[in-house]
Design a protein around this motif. Structure first.
Motif, mmCIF file in Angstrom:
data_model
loop_
_atom_site.group_PDB
_atom_site.id
_atom_site.type_symbol
_atom_site.label_atom_id
_atom_site.label_comp_id
_atom_site.label_asym_id
_atom_site.label_seq_id
_atom_site.Cartn_x
_atom_site.Cartn_y
_atom_site.Cartn_z
ATOM 1 N N TRP A 138 0.830 -1.210 0.000
ATOM 2 C CA TRP A 138 0.000 0.000 0.000
ATOM 3 C C TRP A 138 0.869 1.266 0.000
ATOM 4 N N HIS A 139 1.922 1.258 0.791
ATOM 5 C CA HIS A 139 2.798 2.420 0.912
ATOM 6 C C HIS A 139 3.462 2.758 -0.423
ATOM 7 N N ASP A 161 0.949 4.149 -2.794
ATOM 8 C CA ASP A 161 0.487 5.472 -2.367
ATOM 9 C C ASP A 161 1.520 6.559 -2.645
ATOM 10 N N HIS A 166 -3.046 7.021 -4.432
ATOM 11 C CA HIS A 166 -2.858 8.273 -3.693
ATOM 12 C C HIS A 166 -4.106 9.147 -3.764
ATOM 13 N N SER A 167 -4.392 9.797 -2.654
ATOM 14 C CA SER A 167 -5.545 10.703 -2.603
ATOM 15 C C SER A 167 -5.107 12.134 -2.903
ATOM 16 N N THR A 211 -1.716 12.411 1.903
ATOM 17 C CA THR A 211 -2.008 11.082 2.453
ATOM 18 C C THR A 211 -2.518 11.170 3.881
ATOM 19 N N THR A 226 -6.194 12.368 5.154
ATOM 20 C CA THR A 226 -7.354 11.473 5.086
ATOM 21 C C THR A 226 -7.369 10.576 6.321
ATOM 22 N N GLY A 280 -5.831 7.093 5.603
ATOM 23 C CA GLY A 280 -4.380 7.122 5.454
ATOM 24 C C GLY A 280 -3.691 7.087 6.810
ATOM 25 N N TYR A 336 -1.507 3.772 8.331
ATOM 26 C CA TYR A 336 -0.107 4.026 8.673
ATOM 27 C C TYR A 336 0.169 3.776 10.154
#
Length: 235
Positions: free
Chosen positions: A137-138, A141, A148-149, A164, A167, A170, A174
């Motif tokens: 995921w990292h 992202d 990515h947002s 990131t 959100t 996110g 994390y």
């Protein structure tokens, strides 16, 4: 009439070591220490975000120019990535095979339960799975920008990090992963020391203290970034 000859080829030394339990544990220990070294350096680099966008973006650019002019642009970075991929694959493979070997060695449950292990020990396997999924995921992202947002901006890592951690999901992904990392490091560092022969009755307490301090510093250092974004210190 020709007689058939049989040639028995002995397995190579590397194969013999890999097939042994001690060999797999050694691979786990060495690969784990390689990843731990990277994590310490990575955490220190991440904390540069508190010095502003210019400092953080300059650091990200520097990572791509390390070794120039002897090394071409990004060659050193890709070399580090290759070493890390090999370490992750070796660590995960040896962990999985050791787990399967342990299950085969005792197919039925013990009649008497073992003494309760520490929380870190009992969650090592699931922690490894969580960290493996987080790595994927990292990368998607903040490296490729696939998930990515807010619109991924190539060459603007500071803004990408802020996006990131702006959100809720996110932050949750994390922080949960970093808590799992702390538990993994706390138990893994001590286990690696035992495997590589650094442990002893006189040094065990010191090793466990070092493992705990490392785990705490890494967890706090990594979590400081999303907390900084959430509190507005980094914006």
């Amino acid at each position: 009439m020709a007689l058939a000859t049989r040639t028995d080829r002995r397995p190579s030394f590397a194969r013999t070591v890999w097939d042994s339990t001690v060999g797999k544990k050694t691979v786990m220990a060495v690969s784990g220490l390689i990843m731990l070294l990277y994590l310490v350096v990575h955490m220190i680099g991440n904390l540069k975000i508190f010095f502003g966008a210019g400092e953080f973006n300059h650091y990200a650019h520097w990572l791509r120019t390390v070794g120039e002019p002897f090394m071409h642009y990004e060659w050193t970075l890709w070399l580090v990535r290759i070493v890390l991929v090999v370490a992750v694959v070796a660590h995960a493979t040896s962990a999985y095979q050791l787990s399967r070997r342990d299950i085969r060695a005792r197919p039925s449950k013990y009649v008497h339960k073992k003494a309760r292990a520490s929380y870190a020990t009992r969650t090592m396997r699931w922690g490894g799975v969580i960290l493996g999924l987080f790595i994927v995921w990292h990368i998607l992202d903040l490296t490729t920008g696939t998930v990515h947002s807010g619109g991924f901006q190539e060459g603007h890592p500071y803004q990408n990090v802020v996006d990131t951690f702006s959100t809720w999901y996110g932050n949750i992904v994390y922080i949960v992963a970093m808590l799992a990392l702390g538990l993994h490091v706390r138990h893994g560092f001590w286990s690696a020391a035992q495997t590589l022969g650094a442990g002893s009755r006189t040094r065990d307490r010191a090793l466990k203290t070092v493992a705990g301090v490392l785990a705490l510093l890494l967890t706090a250092g990594f979590i400081a970034v999303p907390v900084g974004v959430m509190t507005g210190v980094v914006s």
